[in-house]
Design a protein around this motif. Structure first.
Motif, mmCIF file in Angstrom:
data_model
loop_
_atom_site.group_PDB
_atom_site.id
_atom_site.type_symbol
_atom_site.label_atom_id
_atom_site.label_comp_id
_atom_site.label_asym_id
_atom_site.label_seq_id
_atom_site.Cartn_x
_atom_site.Cartn_y
_atom_site.Cartn_z
ATOM 1 N N ILE A 210 -19.001 -32.197 24.183
ATOM 2 C CA ILE A 210 -20.097 -32.774 23.904
ATOM 3 C C ILE A 210 -20.412 -33.938 24.782
ATOM 4 O O ILE A 210 -21.587 -34.109 24.928
ATOM 5 C CB ILE A 210 -20.072 -33.329 22.087
ATOM 6 C CG1 ILE A 210 -19.634 -32.278 21.351
ATOM 7 C CG2 ILE A 210 -21.311 -34.126 21.840
ATOM 8 C CD1 ILE A 210 -20.775 -31.305 21.229
ATOM 9 N N GLY A 211 -19.463 -34.716 24.976
ATOM 10 C CA GLY A 211 -19.724 -35.774 26.094
ATOM 11 C C GLY A 211 -20.277 -35.447 27.262
ATOM 12 O O GLY A 211 -21.248 -35.874 27.915
ATOM 13 N N ALA A 212 -19.930 -34.211 27.677
ATOM 14 C CA ALA A 212 -20.027 -33.716 29.168
ATOM 15 C C ALA A 212 -21.853 -33.157 29.026
ATOM 16 O O ALA A 212 -22.484 -33.245 29.968
ATOM 17 C CB ALA A 212 -19.441 -32.425 29.480
ATOM 18 N N VAL A 213 -22.015 -32.682 27.830
ATOM 19 C CA VAL A 213 -23.540 -31.995 27.662
ATOM 20 C C VAL A 213 -24.445 -33.362 27.656
ATOM 21 O O VAL A 213 -25.494 -33.422 28.220
ATOM 22 C CB VAL A 213 -23.620 -31.451 26.332
ATOM 23 C CG1 VAL A 213 -25.021 -31.393 26.039
ATOM 24 C CG2 VAL A 213 -23.108 -30.116 26.587
ATOM 25 N N ILE A 214 -23.927 -34.470 26.815
ATOM 26 C CA ILE A 214 -24.682 -35.601 26.625
ATOM 27 C C ILE A 214 -24.852 -36.360 28.312
ATOM 28 O O ILE A 214 -26.114 -36.780 28.514
ATOM 29 C CB ILE A 214 -24.296 -36.675 25.803
ATOM 30 C CG1 ILE A 214 -24.364 -36.073 24.414
ATOM 31 C CG2 ILE A 214 -25.000 -38.107 25.907
ATOM 32 C CD1 ILE A 214 -23.593 -36.896 23.272
ATOM 33 N N ALA A 215 -23.852 -36.354 28.778
ATOM 34 C CA ALA A 215 -24.009 -36.958 30.173
ATOM 35 C C ALA A 215 -25.028 -36.254 31.061
ATOM 36 O O ALA A 215 -25.808 -36.946 31.799
ATOM 37 C CB ALA A 215 -22.685 -36.941 30.782
ATOM 38 N N LYS A 216 -25.083 -35.036 30.956
ATOM 39 C CA LYS A 216 -26.125 -34.139 31.664
ATOM 40 C C LYS A 216 -27.441 -34.380 31.133
ATOM 41 O O LYS A 216 -28.518 -34.229 32.138
ATOM 42 C CB LYS A 216 -25.739 -32.859 31.838
ATOM 43 C CG LYS A 216 -24.400 -32.323 32.295
ATOM 44 C CD LYS A 216 -24.251 -30.755 32.226
ATOM 45 C CE LYS A 216 -22.880 -30.549 32.897
ATOM 46 N NZ LYS A 216 -22.399 -29.100 32.742
ATOM 47 N N LEU A 217 -27.855 -34.987 29.967
ATOM 48 C CA LEU A 217 -29.191 -35.151 29.530
ATOM 49 C C LEU A 217 -29.605 -36.488 29.717
ATOM 50 O O LEU A 217 -30.591 -36.825 29.615
ATOM 51 C CB LEU A 217 -29.180 -34.794 27.943
ATOM 52 C CG LEU A 217 -28.798 -33.443 27.568
ATOM 53 C CD1 LEU A 217 -28.746 -33.118 25.954
ATOM 54 C CD2 LEU A 217 -29.681 -32.278 28.328
#
Length: 313
Positions: A210-217
């Protein structure tokens, strides 16, 4: 894994969350919306009576803590300043325009509204700003979704309403705006136009899925600016009834942060501004320092005597 994205069920909340869902899916991650009903969605009382804009966040946060969803999306301006235990605002995507707009009958702007015109808003800040600009106006409390508010103008119950550019843009309703209010003289709610992506602490690390997705957004410029604006409110201990506007602009190597504190109901205001320069890696720290200085100046100038401070909401 399918990312469960929690959202309120209003048309605007669904439009906002839909954008985040689409962005997550564009990264190759399955994502579904989970609608959560909040007190603010079912109560007809004014926001001040039921606890301010924070009432929209409580149910979403409860669903997140209960692991019913993996991520929630908030309008950042509606999120209480104090963090929720166990949760983290881990990301802020690209920000929409932060300005307010007037939506008036007959295409009128604020200056052209007739004497005694009735304008609807549920925001103490907007109420004070309207009276500071036009003390002859009749400002009335207004709740409801965007279509409901615009409908009050169409049916003649109100002469105008004040809404956010961002909300209208996300709904494809910018055609309803009859005047865009200049951010320089009409600073809006801290974080207005920005979305907050909130997760459980364990999922905030970019090393987690989840953290990786948010970092990209996340857009770092939007995150740093909105964080600084909200920092001003936190330092002022400004509750939901405090009519305070905070805004910022961020350039390549400099940023400006400004705020206005109003007497409830209008009639007097304090304005202060700070401009800082920064190297690429220092933007967040310099904006935080500007927020500290700005809040200190406002307090030294008598902000606590002017507005109801010291009451978080």
């Amino acid at each position: 894994m399918t990312v469960r994205l929690g959202t309120r069920g209003s048309a605007l909340a669904l439009a906002q969350a839909g954008r985040i869902r689409d962005a997550i899916q564009a990264l190759g991650e399955p994502c579904e919306l989970v609608v959560v009903t909040t007190q603010g969605d079912v109560s007809k009382a004014s926001l001040a009576q039921i606890g301010g804009t924070g009432v929209f966040a409580g149910a979403l946060r409860a669903a997140l803590l209960a692991e019913e969803v993996d991520l929630v999306v908030h309008s950042l301006k509606d999120l209480p300043i104090d963090p929720a235990p166990g949760l983290v605002v881990a990301g802020v995507p690209v920000r929409e325009d932060a300005r307010d707009v007037l939506c008036a009958r007959d295409g009128l702007d604020l200056a052209a509204l007739p004497a005694g015109a009735t304008v609807g808003t549920g925001s103490p800040r907007r109420h004070a700003q309207l009276i500071d600009r036009r003390d002859d106006l009749r400002v009335v409390d207004l709740r409801g979704n965007v279509d409901t508010r615009l409908g009050r103008v169409r049916d003649g119950a109100l002469d105008a309403v004040v809404l956010s550019w961002a909300g209208l843009a996300r709904l494809g309703r910018l055609d309803a705006a009859t005047e865009v209010l200049d951010l320089e003289s009409w600073p809006t709610a801290a974080g207005q136009g920005a979305l907050a992506l909130e997760v459980r602490e364990a999922d905030s690390d970019p090393a987690t899925p989840i953290g990786a997705v948010i970092a990209k957004l996340t857009d770092p410029s939007a995150r740093d600016a909105a964080t600084a604006e909200r920092r001003v409110l936190g330092l002022l201990e400004a509750g939901c009834a405090a009519p305070i506007g905070v805004a910022s602009t961020v350039g390549e190597g400099s940023a400006t942060l400004w705020a206005s504190v109003h007497r409830p109901g209008g009639g007097r205001r304090l304005d202060r501004r700070r401009t800082v320069s920064f190297a690429a890696d220092d933007r967040g720290a310099e904006l935080a320092a500007a927020a500290d200085a700005l809040a200190a100046e406002l307090l030294a100038a008598g902000a606590a005597d002017l507005a109801p401070l010291g009451a978080q909401a």
